[in-house]
Each structure stands twice: as structure tokens, then as C-alpha cells.
Design an enzyme around this catalytic site. Structure first.
Site, mmCIF file in Angstrom:
data_model
loop_
_atom_site.group_PDB
_atom_site.id
_atom_site.type_symbol
_atom_site.label_atom_id
_atom_site.label_comp_id
_atom_site.label_asym_id
_atom_site.label_seq_id
_atom_site.Cartn_x
_atom_site.Cartn_y
_atom_site.Cartn_z
ATOM 1 N N THR A 15 0.515 -0.139 4.370
ATOM 2 C CA THR A 15 -0.808 0.291 4.818
ATOM 3 C C THR A 15 -0.844 0.740 6.273
ATOM 4 O O THR A 15 -1.550 1.685 6.624
ATOM 5 C CB THR A 15 -1.787 -0.902 4.627
ATOM 6 O OG1 THR A 15 -1.763 -1.257 3.253
ATOM 7 C CG2 THR A 15 -3.189 -0.557 5.033
ATOM 8 N N ASP A 59 6.116 1.233 -0.693
ATOM 9 C CA ASP A 59 5.081 0.208 -0.782
ATOM 10 C C ASP A 59 5.869 -1.091 -0.919
ATOM 11 O O ASP A 59 6.766 -1.180 -1.750
ATOM 12 C CB ASP A 59 4.204 0.438 -2.020
ATOM 13 C CG ASP A 59 3.101 -0.607 -2.128
ATOM 14 O OD1 ASP A 59 1.929 -0.214 -2.075
ATOM 15 O OD2 ASP A 59 3.415 -1.806 -2.282
ATOM 16 N N SER A 60 5.537 -2.092 -0.129
ATOM 17 C CA SER A 60 6.453 -3.234 -0.076
ATOM 18 C C SER A 60 6.540 -3.994 -1.389
ATOM 19 O O SER A 60 7.441 -4.808 -1.568
ATOM 20 C CB SER A 60 6.105 -4.158 1.091
ATOM 21 O OG SER A 60 5.072 -5.034 0.767
ATOM 22 N N SER A 61 5.639 -3.743 -2.317
ATOM 23 C CA SER A 61 5.791 -4.367 -3.640
ATOM 24 C C SER A 61 7.037 -3.829 -4.348
ATOM 25 O O SER A 61 7.505 -4.419 -5.320
ATOM 26 C CB SER A 61 4.583 -4.073 -4.521
ATOM 27 O OG SER A 61 3.418 -4.174 -3.793
ATOM 28 N N THR A 91 2.455 -5.636 3.791
ATOM 29 C CA THR A 91 2.290 -7.086 3.929
ATOM 30 C C THR A 91 2.721 -7.859 2.684
ATOM 31 O O THR A 91 3.061 -9.034 2.780
ATOM 32 C CB THR A 91 0.814 -7.434 4.236
ATOM 33 O OG1 THR A 91 -0.004 -6.877 3.207
ATOM 34 C CG2 THR A 91 0.385 -6.918 5.580
ATOM 35 N N THR A 168 4.375 -17.195 4.994
ATOM 36 C CA THR A 168 3.936 -16.871 3.638
ATOM 37 C C THR A 168 2.680 -16.024 3.764
ATOM 38 O O THR A 168 1.843 -16.289 4.644
ATOM 39 C CB THR A 168 3.579 -18.171 2.868
ATOM 40 O OG1 THR A 168 4.745 -18.981 2.804
ATOM 41 C CG2 THR A 168 3.118 -17.889 1.453
ATOM 42 N N THR A 280 8.714 -27.470 -2.436
ATOM 43 C CA THR A 280 7.399 -27.933 -2.879
ATOM 44 C C THR A 280 6.419 -26.775 -3.076
ATOM 45 O O THR A 280 6.474 -25.774 -2.358
ATOM 46 C CB THR A 280 6.795 -28.955 -1.891
ATOM 47 O OG1 THR A 280 5.470 -29.279 -2.327
ATOM 48 C CG2 THR A 280 6.736 -28.445 -0.472
HETATM 49 N N1 ASP Z 1 0.785 -2.884 -0.998
HETATM 50 C C1 ASP Z 1 0.937 -2.740 0.424
HETATM 51 C C2 ASP Z 1 2.346 -3.108 0.777
HETATM 52 O O1 ASP Z 1 2.674 -4.269 0.816
HETATM 53 C C3 ASP Z 1 -0.045 -3.566 1.148
HETATM 54 C C4 ASP Z 1 0.135 -3.542 2.636
HETATM 55 O O2 ASP Z 1 0.732 -2.674 3.221
HETATM 56 O O3 ASP Z 1 -0.347 -4.465 3.278
HETATM 57 O O4 ASP Z 1 3.135 -2.231 1.019
#
Ligand code: ASP
Length: 345
Positions: A15, A59-61, A91, A168, A280
Site C-alpha cells: 500500500t 502484494d505482500s500476501s 503490512t 506480529t 504459545t
Molecule cells: N495487501 C497489502 C500488502 O500486504 C496490504 C498492505 O500493504 O498493507 O501488500
């Protein structure tokens, strides 16, 4: 005037690097080679700032361990040319990437600061500008002897600098998206940036070159224990031939069901030569398998303690250790050893 510090900005995607394209009325990544034009505030530092952009942007996913290798290679190639590195990253998986980089770079003498934002940098209320500007300032900060103030892999977000392998993502809406529950901040930004120097790690030798590890073995799974979990599901994860190590996300101080079938499967997996690591599910606190009978059974069955590790850090540490030439006894010992400030025993 010669620049005070030199910083390499690496934009991987996410983002933070978006701005509104009026022609299509949608967000699109902006050209990071123009970063000083986009964020003119950075000029006030008089740092030398260069930027490289991932192609394609991720996209970090969609991040994969191969992207971590690419980042490590980039940092290795440019290590001598820059005083610090700022990685702009989505993120969603930033805590995983920060954890992985912390294990992959051994003996760091310069800052590697990951940051991103909840709102694109091109939006009026963005958190991206502040995150980026402060991350650059922290990456450039040196003491009187010219040593980096924070020679660690960190996440900077919403005024807080955290050790990367302690973080986290905890919130998908708020600007305070990350937490480091088991370690206080390494720095906090207010009117000035206050460094918590007592807990910041320092290299043994400032003049030595880090070791850049690029071999990861990802045959690692995570099993989250929950009431009602079935033998079929536990067996499917614990005894799958392709998983060489399994992280068990257990209750509280490291407890799991005491049912016979469950303990038998744990013993079977250990007998198959797998490493089982106990972390945990609680956001804060540590595994201690000596408190309750249910924890003691796990310890006796051969499970290794992850202490107060996050799951993200445990996964990254296992990817790293399973990719080394160590045998499982050595790996188990190293899992219970604090390698990069990731656990407190
Ligand atoms: N889906 C985005 C990512 O992790 C969200 C972000 O950038 O915060 O790449």
C-alpha cells in the site's frame, strides 16, 4: 556539502507506494526513482537516497521465501555502499519477512528497517510519509564513533521501532498495526526519536562483514491446537512425509490436550525424525512446559520449547535452520538458543 549518510530504499510493493492516478481514478504504484519528488521532506536530511524497485511489485500476501533471498542478495551486493537499508513492504506479511531477514543476515552492522503503511502515501491522511521519513532517519542514525545506532532488522510503524523478529501484525484497520508484546520498543518517535540503547543488539565486531545465508528449507508446517481437533487433522500435519518440522501453536504456557491418541501421534512424529516446536497461541508470554502435567507430557515426548517466540519468527527460524547442514540435535539446541534476540529464556 557531502551527504551525512547514504540510504538504499527498496520498494517491494504494498500500500505505501501507491498514489492516485487521476486518469484512471484508481491507486497505482508510483515511480520510486522519483522518491525525493514525491516525499520532498526527505531532502531536508541531506542524505544520499537511492531507490530500487521490485519488478514485478509484490502484494505482500504473495511474498515467497525466494523474495527474501532476493532482498538478502540486494543488501549483500550493496552492503559497502550504504549506511542503512529501508525496505518498503506490504503490512500483511511484513512480520514474516522481517523475521526471515534477521536470521538470514548474521553479524549485521547496519540497520535494515522495514516499513509500510495502512493508507497509500498519495492519500491526504496517509501514515506512509511519517513511517518512511522516520524509518530513513533511523536507518541513517549513527553514534559519535560513526556506528549505526540500530544495527538490527526492525519494523518501524506508527512511531514505534520494534525488533523485526518480535513483531506480529495485530490490526488491519488502525495505524498501530504491529505489536511486539514480548520486547519493549527499540525506539519511540515523538518530538525526537528516543532510542532504548540498553536492548539494541550490537555486533561483536563492527568491521566484520555479515554472513548472508540464502539457503532456506520450507518443509515446515504450523499446527494450531484447538478444542475438537481430530486425530485425522493432527496426523495429516504431524506425519505428512513432506513436513520435516512442525510448529505447534499450543494453549497458554505451552499446553495441549492430554488425550492418549494425541500424545501417541506426537511420539510417532518425533520417532519419524521430525522437529516439533512449541509456541504459545497467546499474544504475550512464554512457553514453560514444566508448569502443568499437559505441558510436561509434551516435553517428555520430545517437543522443543519456542519460549516467547512469535509464530512468524519460529517459522522463519525453522526455514533457516532446516536449510543449514546441522543435524536435528544441533537444530533443536539452536531453536532453544537466542540467535538474533528472538527469544528471552
Ligand atoms: N495487501 C497489502 C500488502 O500486504 C496490504 C498492505 O500493504 O498493507 O501488500
Amino acid at each position: 556539502m557531502s551527504p551525512k549518510s547514504s540510504i538504499l530504499l527498496i520498494y517491494t510493493g504494498g500500500t505505501i507506494g501507491m498514489k492516485e492516478d487521476p486518469t484512471i481514478q484508481a491507486l497505482r504504484p508510483f515511480d520510486f526513482s522519483q522518491i525525493l519528488a514525491e516525499v520532498p521532506e526527505l531532502r531536508k536530511f541531506a542524505y544520499k537516497i537511492d531507490a530500487v524497485t521490485f519488478d514485478p511489485l509484490i502484494d505482500s500476501s504473495d511474498i515467497e521465501p525466494q523474495s527474501w533471498v532476493t532482498l538478502v542478495e540486494l543488501i549483500e551486493q550493496r552492503y559497502d555502499s550504504y549506511d542503512g537499508f529501508v525496505i518498503l513492504h506490504g503490512t500483511d506479511t511484513m512480520a514474516y519477512s522481517a523475521s526471515a531477514l534477521s536470521f538470514m543476515i548474521e553479524g549485521l552492522t547496519k540497520p535494515v528497517i522495514l516499513t509500510g503503511s495502512q493508507l497509500p502515501i498519495g492519500m491526504p491522511r496517509t501514515d506512509g510519509k511519517e513511517n518512511l521519513i522516520s524509518a530513513v532517519e533511523i536507518a541513517a542514525a549513527k553514534d559519535e564513533e560513526g556506528h549505526a545506532l540500530v544495527p538490527e532488522v526492525c519494523i518501524y510503524f506508527d512511531n514505534i521501532l520494534m525488533r523485526g523478529n518480535r513483531t506480529t501484525k495485530v490490526n488491519s484497520d488502525h495505524f498501530r498495526a504491529f505489536r511486539s508484546e514480548n520486547l519493549p520498543p527499540l525506539a519511540e518517535a515523538g518530538i525526537s526519536i528516543r532510542y532504548n540503547t540498553g536492548i539494541i543488539l550490537k555486533p561483536e565486531d563492527w568491521t566484520s562483514t555479515p554472513i548472508f545465508h540464502k539457503s532456506l528449507n520450507t518443509n515446515v508446517s504450523v499446527l494450531k491446537i484447538h478444542p475438537g481437533i481430530t486425530p485425522q487433522v493432527v496426523r495429516g500435519i504431524l506425519c505428512a512425509p513432506e513436513s520435516k518440522a512442525v510448529i505447534l501453536e499450543t494453549y497458554g504456557a505451552g499446553n495441549a490436550p492430554s488425550k492418549e491418541w494425541f500424545l501417541d501421534m506426537i511420539k510417532e512424529a518425533v520417532a519419524m525424525g521430525k522437529i516439533l516446536l512449541n509456541v504459545t497461541q497467546c499474544r504475550a508470554g512464554s512457553v514453560n512446559m514444566d508448569i502443568y502435567a499437559t505441558g510436561k507430557c509434551l516435553k517428555e515426548a520430545g517437543i522443543v520449547s519456542g519460549y516467547d517466540s512469535t509464530t512468524e519468527s519460529a517459522l522463519a527460524k525453522l526455514f533457516f535452520l532446516m536449510g543449514t547442514d546441522y543435524d536435528n540435535t544441533q537444530r533443536a539446541a539452536l531453536l532453544e538458543t537466542d540467535l538474533r534476540g528472538e527469544i528471552t529464556k
